[in-house]
Design a protein around this motif. Structure first.
Motif, mmCIF file in Angstrom:
data_model
loop_
_atom_site.group_PDB
_atom_site.id
_atom_site.type_symbol
_atom_site.label_atom_id
_atom_site.label_comp_id
_atom_site.label_asym_id
_atom_site.label_seq_id
_atom_site.Cartn_x
_atom_site.Cartn_y
_atom_site.Cartn_z
ATOM 1 N N GLU A 1 0.852 -1.191 0.000
ATOM 2 C CA GLU A 1 0.000 0.000 0.000
ATOM 3 C C GLU A 1 0.891 1.246 0.000
ATOM 4 O OE1 GLU A 1 -1.796 3.285 2.190
ATOM 5 O OE2 GLU A 1 -0.756 1.704 3.305
ATOM 6 N N GLU A 2 0.443 2.286 -0.669
ATOM 7 C CA GLU A 2 1.319 3.421 -0.967
ATOM 8 C C GLU A 2 1.923 4.078 0.268
ATOM 9 O OE1 GLU A 2 -0.164 6.095 -3.939
ATOM 10 O OE2 GLU A 2 1.096 7.721 -3.192
ATOM 11 N N LYS A 3 1.075 4.382 1.232
ATOM 12 C CA LYS A 3 1.581 5.078 2.417
ATOM 13 C C LYS A 3 2.607 4.203 3.154
ATOM 14 C CE LYS A 3 0.330 7.346 6.704
ATOM 15 N NZ LYS A 3 -0.436 7.070 7.944
ATOM 16 N N HIS A 4 2.263 2.940 3.283
ATOM 17 C CA HIS A 4 3.164 2.008 3.951
ATOM 18 C C HIS A 4 4.496 1.928 3.198
ATOM 19 C CE1 HIS A 4 3.944 -2.283 5.655
ATOM 20 N NE2 HIS A 4 4.488 -1.350 6.413
ATOM 21 N N ALA A 5 4.411 1.878 1.884
ATOM 22 C CA ALA A 5 5.626 1.788 1.062
ATOM 23 C C ALA A 5 6.502 3.028 1.248
ATOM 24 C CB ALA A 5 5.241 1.622 -0.400
ATOM 25 N N MET A 6 5.871 4.171 1.355
ATOM 26 C CA MET A 6 6.654 5.400 1.540
ATOM 27 C C MET A 6 7.374 5.397 2.883
ATOM 28 S SD MET A 6 4.585 8.599 -0.066
ATOM 29 C CE MET A 6 5.900 9.663 0.541
ATOM 30 N N GLU A 7 6.639 4.976 3.893
ATOM 31 C CA GLU A 7 7.256 4.931 5.220
ATOM 32 C C GLU A 7 8.418 3.949 5.249
ATOM 33 O OE1 GLU A 7 3.304 6.112 7.882
ATOM 34 O OE2 GLU A 7 4.265 4.160 8.136
ATOM 35 N N LEU A 8 8.200 2.781 4.646
ATOM 36 C CA LEU A 8 9.270 1.787 4.633
ATOM 37 C C LEU A 8 10.466 2.265 3.815
ATOM 38 C CD1 LEU A 8 7.292 -1.576 4.341
ATOM 39 C CD2 LEU A 8 8.609 -0.721 6.299
ATOM 40 N N GLY A 9 10.188 2.985 2.743
ATOM 41 C CA GLY A 9 11.289 3.519 1.937
ATOM 42 C C GLY A 9 12.193 4.420 2.763
ATOM 43 N N ILE A 10 11.578 5.265 3.552
ATOM 44 C CA ILE A 10 12.361 6.170 4.407
ATOM 45 C C ILE A 10 13.162 5.384 5.439
ATOM 46 C CG2 ILE A 10 12.152 7.956 6.187
ATOM 47 C CD1 ILE A 10 9.829 9.127 4.602
ATOM 48 N N VAL A 11 12.514 4.391 6.021
ATOM 49 C CA VAL A 11 13.191 3.610 7.059
ATOM 50 C C VAL A 11 14.334 2.781 6.468
ATOM 51 C CG1 VAL A 11 12.917 1.748 8.724
ATOM 52 C CG2 VAL A 11 11.206 3.567 8.587
ATOM 53 N N ILE A 12 14.088 2.183 5.346
ATOM 54 C CA ILE A 12 15.143 1.375 4.719
ATOM 55 C C ILE A 12 16.336 2.249 4.352
ATOM 56 C CG2 ILE A 12 15.732 0.053 2.644
ATOM 57 C CD1 ILE A 12 12.804 -1.021 2.759
ATOM 58 N N ASN A 13 16.051 3.397 3.790
ATOM 59 C CA ASN A 13 17.136 4.314 3.444
ATOM 60 C C ASN A 13 17.911 4.741 4.696
ATOM 61 O OD1 ASN A 13 18.536 5.980 1.477
ATOM 62 N ND2 ASN A 13 17.561 7.717 2.498
ATOM 63 N N SER A 14 17.197 5.025 5.767
ATOM 64 C CA SER A 14 17.859 5.399 7.021
ATOM 65 C C SER A 14 18.750 4.269 7.514
ATOM 66 C CB SER A 14 16.814 5.731 8.093
ATOM 67 O OG SER A 14 16.086 6.876 7.748
ATOM 68 N N MET A 15 18.219 3.064 7.484
ATOM 69 C CA MET A 15 18.994 1.913 7.949
ATOM 70 C C MET A 15 20.284 1.763 7.169
ATOM 71 S SD MET A 15 16.126 -1.055 8.368
ATOM 72 C CE MET A 15 17.148 -2.320 9.110
ATOM 73 N N ILE A 16 20.161 1.877 5.866
ATOM 74 C CA ILE A 16 21.340 1.669 5.021
ATOM 75 C C ILE A 16 22.364 2.778 5.254
ATOM 76 C CG2 ILE A 16 22.168 1.567 2.649
ATOM 77 C CD1 ILE A 16 19.512 0.237 1.913
ATOM 78 N N GLU A 17 21.901 4.004 5.314
ATOM 79 C CA GLU A 17 22.832 5.113 5.554
ATOM 80 C C GLU A 17 23.539 4.942 6.894
ATOM 81 O OE1 GLU A 17 23.775 7.771 3.686
ATOM 82 O OE2 GLU A 17 22.696 6.834 2.039
ATOM 83 N N GLY A 18 22.739 4.603 7.918
ATOM 84 C CA GLY A 18 23.330 4.431 9.240
ATOM 85 C C GLY A 18 24.319 3.283 9.267
ATOM 86 N N ALA A 19 23.940 2.182 8.642
ATOM 87 C CA ALA A 19 24.832 1.029 8.626
ATOM 88 C C ALA A 19 26.111 1.336 7.846
ATOM 89 C CB ALA A 19 24.112 -0.175 8.017
ATOM 90 N N PHE A 20 25.957 2.128 6.805
ATOM 91 C CA PHE A 20 27.130 2.544 6.026
ATOM 92 C C PHE A 20 28.071 3.365 6.905
ATOM 93 C CE2 PHE A 20 26.930 2.214 1.248
ATOM 94 C CZ PHE A 20 28.287 2.077 1.095
ATOM 95 N N LEU A 21 27.490 4.310 7.590
ATOM 96 C CA LEU A 21 28.273 5.170 8.479
ATOM 97 C C LEU A 21 29.027 4.353 9.521
ATOM 98 C CD1 LEU A 21 28.993 7.776 10.106
ATOM 99 C CD2 LEU A 21 26.693 7.688 11.058
ATOM 100 N N ILE A 22 28.345 3.405 10.120
ATOM 101 C CA ILE A 22 28.979 2.637 11.181
ATOM 102 C C ILE A 22 29.973 1.630 10.615
ATOM 103 C CG2 ILE A 22 28.521 1.118 13.145
ATOM 104 C CD1 ILE A 22 26.166 2.761 13.750
ATOM 105 N N SER A 23 29.633 1.044 9.491
ATOM 106 C CA SER A 23 30.599 0.158 8.843
ATOM 107 C C SER A 23 31.872 0.918 8.505
ATOM 108 C CB SER A 23 29.994 -0.435 7.562
ATOM 109 O OG SER A 23 28.945 -1.327 7.858
ATOM 110 N N PHE A 24 31.697 2.119 7.995
ATOM 111 C CA PHE A 24 32.835 2.967 7.631
ATOM 112 C C PHE A 24 33.705 3.245 8.849
ATOM 113 C CE2 PHE A 24 34.625 7.237 6.983
ATOM 114 C CZ PHE A 24 35.269 7.067 5.776
#
Lengths: 188, 188
Positions: B145-168
């Motif tokens: 569902e669209e709203k759910h997909a948007m929220e998950l998109g933001i969360v997934i992007n946050s997770m990846i950015e954060g994990a990148f930062l910490i991996s780095f």
DNA sequence: CTATATATAGACCAATTGGTATATTTTTTT
DNA sequence: AAAAAAATATACCAATTGGTCTATATATAG
């Protein structure tokens, strides 16, 4: 020996705030000494290794401060899901309230210095490890199996850091709040 | 008109790489011109607004490059869970392979400049929005569902950015891999 | 009171920063 | 080929960078 610790402490506190807010390279020693009220002579008396040492001790101060905040936040509920959500929402509120006064705790220094200063990189690594283990600890106390709790601690910390970064860039706390919302799915 | 675009392009590509790797303030215009082979006179001819303009266009170049990578990665599987996991694992592998050659795409510039340059902040915001919407798009295509997909998109992007930062910062890709592992829980 | 660390004050340094100015070369157009 | 536009090449600038130096306070001893 009264003014001694006072001046040293003021330098670290000022540096800590400025490094978080502006990053490592954008924060000059002149600005730190001026805003802290301490002269440059004192800076190099208390921190013979200069900017690097000052940054390391600033990161350590920030680490202690943030760790305490995490632990206090997580103690607000026995349920780990609720506790973590409460903590993240607290961060989001604080972000909205004082976004221009405080930056992201460790990220800027970590990104700017990890490749050019091994001791500084190690300090930032210690910071993140401490944050992670606070979440992991909470999960273990709540009955999560140890390995699973460690993995989740790392992931939760990553999510929060990433959401902080994006909230900061976007200028709104939405990412932080959405991360909080997804905590139940993550912890099943 | 052949050497023209060539020199301009070389400047942006070099700047893009250096800004990601070293951050905004640590990267001097002298280094950019020297490594790109273009002289300073050319820099201010092609980028009259100086470092800020160069950084904005660098962020835009990085955004286009990374977006394409995300989209290509997500196309490797029709199942969104598998696709996102594959993408993150790809990032982790790439990180292990060339960690010292490439930094985190946008984070350093975003952290260093969001408070001092509104146009640069806006560029970084656009970057993150583009990344998010790539994930959201994939989820919508898969029936979320669209709203759910948007929220998950933001969360997934946050997770990846954060994990990148910490991996780095940690110097190892474990956080990225653990984030990938938790994607199924998140997407139910 | 004297001697001795402890700490402050700030002038000074070479190097580098982002940015400007102007002269020259190269390319395109007429 | 001549004129005009595009691009390059440096020399140069004030300002700031992190860092050093020496002189001076300010305590804490003995």
């Amino acid at each position: 020996m009264s003014g001694k610790e006072n001046s040293r402490e003021r330098l670290i506190k000022t540096a800590s705030r400025l490094f978080q807010l502006q990053g490592y390279h954008a924060t000059g020693l002149n600005q730190i000494t001026k805003e802290s009220g301490a002269p440059k002579g004192s800076l190099y008396y208390h921190f013979p290794d200069g900017k690097e040492q000052l940054a390391i001790e600033s990161v350590q101060l920030t680490t202690a401060f943030v760790s305490k905040q995490i632990e206090e936040g997580l103690n607000k509920s026995t349920d780990p899901i609720e506790a973590i959500q409460l903590f993240i929402k607290d961060m989001a509120e604080r972000f909205e309230r004082e976004s221009c006064t405080v930056g992201i705790p460790i990220a800027a220094v970590a990104l700017e210095t990890s490749l050019i200063s091994e001791p500084l990189r190690a300090s930032c690594q210690s910071a993140y490890q401490k944050f992670q283990s606070a979440f992991t600890e909470k999960l273990i106390q709540s009955g999560y199996e140890e390995k699973h709790a460690m993995e989740l601690g790392i992931v939760i910390n990553s999510m929060i850091e990433g959401a902080f970064l994006i909230s900061f860039t976007m200028g709104k706390s939405e990412p932080l709040l959405l991360v909080a919302k997804q905590i139940p799915s993550l912890l099943k």
